[in-house]
Every structure is written in structure tokens, then in C-alpha cells.
Motif scaffolding. Structure first.
Motif, PDB file in Angstrom:
ATOM      1  N   TRP A 219       0.788  -1.431   0.163  1.00 59.93           N
ATOM      2  CA  TRP A 219      -0.129  -0.110   0.280  1.00 59.93           C
ATOM      3  C   TRP A 219       1.007   0.631   0.077  1.00 59.93           C
TER       4      TRP A 219
ATOM      5  N   ARG B 200       1.855   2.460  -3.695  1.00 55.44           N
ATOM      6  CA  ARG B 200       1.138   2.847  -4.485  1.00 55.44           C
ATOM      7  C   ARG B 200       0.690   4.351  -3.454  1.00 55.44           C
TER       8      ARG B 200
ATOM      9  N   PRO C  79       3.646   1.949  -9.874  1.00 51.41           N
ATOM     10  CA  PRO C  79       3.113   2.089  -8.528  1.00 51.41           C
ATOM     11  C   PRO C  79       3.273   0.848  -8.430  1.00 51.41           C
ATOM     12  N   SER C  80       2.866   0.610  -7.508  1.00 48.70           N
ATOM     13  CA  SER C  80       2.366  -1.335  -6.799  1.00 48.70           C
ATOM     14  C   SER C  80       1.781  -1.953  -6.669  1.00 48.70           C
ATOM     15  N   ARG C  81       1.149  -2.645  -7.473  1.00 43.36           N
ATOM     16  CA  ARG C  81       0.205  -3.337  -7.727  1.00 43.36           C
ATOM     17  C   ARG C  81      -0.827  -3.880  -6.713  1.00 43.36           C
ATOM     18  N   ALA C  82      -2.536  -3.767  -6.812  1.00 46.38           N
ATOM     19  CA  ALA C  82      -2.890  -3.554  -5.457  1.00 46.38           C
ATOM     20  C   ALA C  82      -2.667  -5.118  -4.970  1.00 46.38           C
TER      21      ALA C  82
ATOM     22  N   GLY D 113       0.683  -6.933  -5.453  1.00 45.96           N
ATOM     23  CA  GLY D 113       1.578  -6.257  -4.833  1.00 45.96           C
ATOM     24  C   GLY D 113       3.122  -6.322  -4.474  1.00 45.96           C
TER      25      GLY D 113
END
Length: 415
Positions: free
Chosen positions: A75, A78, A205-208, A212
Motif C-alpha cells: 500500500w 502505491r 506504483p505497486s499493484r494492488a 503487489g
């Protein structure tokens, strides 16, 4: 070499007002955290007179970090890390305020106290990965190690001061005041971070969700230097962490005097403070990999000698050496992780580092206690230290990236 260059490098305090505010706020908050740690243990023991319940305090603190840490890191990678840290700080302060309320009112069941401790730890699991990006984003690359050393020396100093201050305040004012002071200390941490600019991830950004987290684990599995740094830390803690053996060793060497039991932890902390205070040459060297490997091996060797030593005060001196080696290894490891990890992944990698730092000592304490029960305290210390040295040598032999370990060329501050 001049005395000034031998001491901890304070350039970050001069070059970055934002880092200076963060450090002051963090120091006050860490002081409050150590006060709460002692106060919770005191309250639970005073209420239950049960070592099982006091052991549950550590479980309440560690489990949220292990369970939520990697998801919190995803999180953090992101969103705006500053905003997440501020929200987590408010959450931790609220938990301390509720602990203060129950401390003043009394008659709260112990499970409810542990639930508040676990909630505060969960907020900490969110805030720690966010804070992990502050130093490399606020300081030039050649000052990152110095910034981490300043964090380390203030943290070690608060580890010495916090429990002693908590003991005095508990005797004078009771548990409610200690919890309330911790709640107020989070205000300093909030102020330290409030003036920062937005710190969104640099890069993709990180994947959810789980995807992620898996991306972060794939990076750890594939980056040999960062992976080797975390394995080295696990080797030093799981194989040789000695704290669970201290009561047994204290009985054999000091006749079980409770006044001397605290000296064991104090010796580790004093060594950490001294090593970090004199860390200037090592943080300027720019080779965190070799420094970490040497310091971790020294930690193991000092514990072997501690197990062999028959003289009580010589043993405490060896623990001071071990504490110095541990603090040096922590600064070097954090420097390597934060300078080798892309910013877009830094929240997840910092979360993994936090999990290793929490789980390793706990498992090491279990290992030491079980082995000492089957053999003796000295055997557990000596074998653990030897295994640590052998494991570090194995990591060094198989990870040339750590043996080289030079931090990339300095760059300007990014925020």
C-alpha cells in the motif's frame, strides 16, 4: 584521523532541516514507545502474576507486524508515503490515549489491554514502511548511511533512557501518566513529518493486493545483495540471539541477583551507542556490504567468547562488544537496503526488513531457550555464536555483490 571524523557524521543535521525535524520527532516518539513497552509489561504482570500473559505482550506486538507488514508495504508503494505515515501516527497516538484512559480508570481486562497493544502495533506496521523512504528521499546518497546512524544512536539512547524513566514515573504517578506521555510523544513525530512534501513512489506504483506483495518478494528473491543482507540478519538473530539465556547466565555468574539482570541488556545498548557515536569512518566508507558481514561475524564471535568466559564482568564487556557489532550491522544493512532498492519497491522491502527484525530475535530466543534446556546456557551461547559465524561466512562466500558492497555514486537529494 581527526576526532571529528571519528564521531558520527552529523552532516544530515546541517544540510536537511526536514531530516532534523524528523529525527527530533522520532527520538521523542521512540522514548515514549519504550516507556509504554515497560508500562504494559508492568501492568500485565501486576494484574496477572503470570509469565504466560507477559509473554503474550510480545506476541501482541509482533504478530501484526508479521501478518500485515508486506501488505502495508504494498500500500505504501502505491500512495503518498507522508500522508500514510501521518495517518499511522494518529492511529498509534489514539491507541496510547486509550491505554491512558484505561490506566487512569482501572479494572480493564488484560485481553483488552493486549488488543490495544496489537492495534497500535498494526498502525506501526503501516507507518514503518512509509518512514523507510524518508531518509533516502531527503538526503544525498552519500549521507544516507550517516542519517541512518543518527537514527540508530538516538534509538539506542532512548532504549537506555526510556525504561529507566518509565520505572521512575510508574513509582511516582502510575501507569496512566506513562501511557499519556507516550500519546503526547506521537505529536512530535507528527510535527516532524507534517512539513514534508508529498512523497509518492518514483516509478511504477505497486499493484494492488497480493500481486503487489508478490512483486516485492520477487525483487527480494532476485536481488542478491539485498537478499544476502536480510539472510545475514536472520543468521545473526535466529541462530544466536541470546536474550532468553540472560536469566540463566545471571544465575550462574551473579548468583541470580535481580539487580544485575538488567546489566546484560544495558551492556548491549551501551555497545550500540558507543559504536554508532564513533561510526563516522564506516558511514563515510561507502561499503556497507563488507561492513555488515564483518560486524555480523563479530557479533557471533563475541557471543562465543561470552559463553566461554567464566568472569562475570569480562562477560559484560563481551556483550558490549556484541552490542557494538549489532548496531554497526544494522546501520550497514539498512544503508545497503535503502540505496540498492528502487524507490517504487522501497515500502515493501522496508516492510520485509521490519518483519525479519521482529521475527528473527523471537525465533532466536526460542532456539536458545530450548537448547539451553537440553544442554546448558554456555552450550547454547557457544553453538549459536559459531553457527552465526559459519552462516555469515557462507553468505559472504556465495554473494560477491555483498563483498564488493560499494554504494552507487552520490546523487542529489530528491525532496
Amino acid at each position: 584521523m581527526s576526532l571529528a571524523r571519528s564521531l558520527v557524521d552529523v552532516r544530515p543535521l546541517r544540510t536537511s532541516p526536514a531530516f532534523r525535524r524528523l529525527l527530533i520527532g522520532r527520538t521523542v516518539s521512540v522514548l515514549g514507545g519504550f516507556m509504554t513497552m515497560v508500562t504494559v509489561m508492568y501492568q500485565v504482570w501486576d494484574t496477572t502474576r503470570s509469565t504466560a500473559w507477559t509473554g503474550a505482550v510480545g506476541l501482541a506486538q509482533a504478530l501484526p507486524l508479521v501478518v500485515f507488514g508486506l501488505f502495508a508495504g504494498a500500500w505504501v508503494d502505491r500512495a503518498d508515503r507522508r500522508r500514510i505515515f501521518l495517518a499511522a501516527t494518529v492511529g498509534q497516538a489514539a491507541c496510547s490515549a486509550l491505554l491512558a484512559v484505561q490506566g487512569f480508570t482501572g479494572h480493564v481486562p488484560v485481553p483488552a489491554v493486549l488488543l490495544l497493544v496489537a492495534a497500535q502495533s498494526a498502525f506501526g506496521a503501516l507507518g514503518a514502511p512509509a518512514a523507510g523512504v524518508f531518509v533516502p528521499r531527503l538526503l544525498p546518497r552519500d549521507q544516507v548511511a550517516a542519517g541512518l546512524a543518527l537514527n540508530q544512536i538516538t534509538g539506542q539512547s532512548m532504549m537506555l533512557l526510556g525504561p529507566a524513566l518509565a520505572g521512575v514515573l510508574l513509582g511516582w504517578f502510575g501507569i496512566g501518566v506513562c501511557y499519556l506521555l507516550d500519546a503526547l510523544s506521537f505529536g512530535c513525530a507528527f510535527y516532524g513529518a507534517f512539513g514534508l512534501p508529498a512523497l509518492r513512489p518514483e516509478g511504477e506504483p505497486s499493484r494492488a493486493g497480493v500481486q503487489g506483495v508478490l512483486d516485492g518478494l520477487r525483487f527480494l528473491a532476485g536481488h542478491r545483495a539485498v537478499r544476502g543482507a536480510l539472510i545475514t540478519d536472520l543468521a545473526a538473530t535466529v541462530l544466536s540471539f541470546p536474550v532468553s539465556l540472560f536469566p540463566l547466565v545471571n544465575t550462574g555468574r551473579f548468583g541470580g541477583d535481580p539487580r544485575t539482570l538488567g546489566l546484560f541488556l544495558s551492556a548491549l545498548a551501551v555497545g550500540g551507542v558507543l559504536a554508532t557515536a564513533l561510526s563516522g569512518p564506516l558511514t563515510r566508507l561507502g561499503r556497507p556490504g563488507p561492513v555488515m558481514l564483518c560486524a555480523s561475524a563479530t557479533w557471533g564471535a563475541a557471543l562465543v567468547l561470552f559463553g566461554l568466559s567464566a568472569r562475570p564482568w569480562a562477560g559484560l564487556a563481551l556483550l558490549t562488544v556484541a552490542g557494538a557489532a549489532d548496531a554497526t550491522a544494522v546501520v550497514a544493512r539498512s544503508t545497503l537496503v535503502q540505496t540498492r532498492t528502487p524507490d517504487a519497491l522501497l515500502g515493501r522491502v522496508t516492510a520485509a526488513e521490519q518483519i525479519v527484525g521482529q521475527a528473527g530475535p523471537s525465533l532466536g530466543n526460542v532456539r536458545g531457550g530450548l537448547l539451553a534446556g537440553w544442554t546448558s546456557g554456555a552450550t547454547a551461547l557457544i553453538t549459536g555464536g559459531l553457527l552465526c559465524v559459519l552462516a555469515v561466512a557462507g553468505v559472504a562466500a556465495t554473494t560477491p555483490e555483498l563483498r564488493a558492497g560499494r554504494v552507487p555514486a552520490p546523487g542529489p537529494a530528491k525532496a
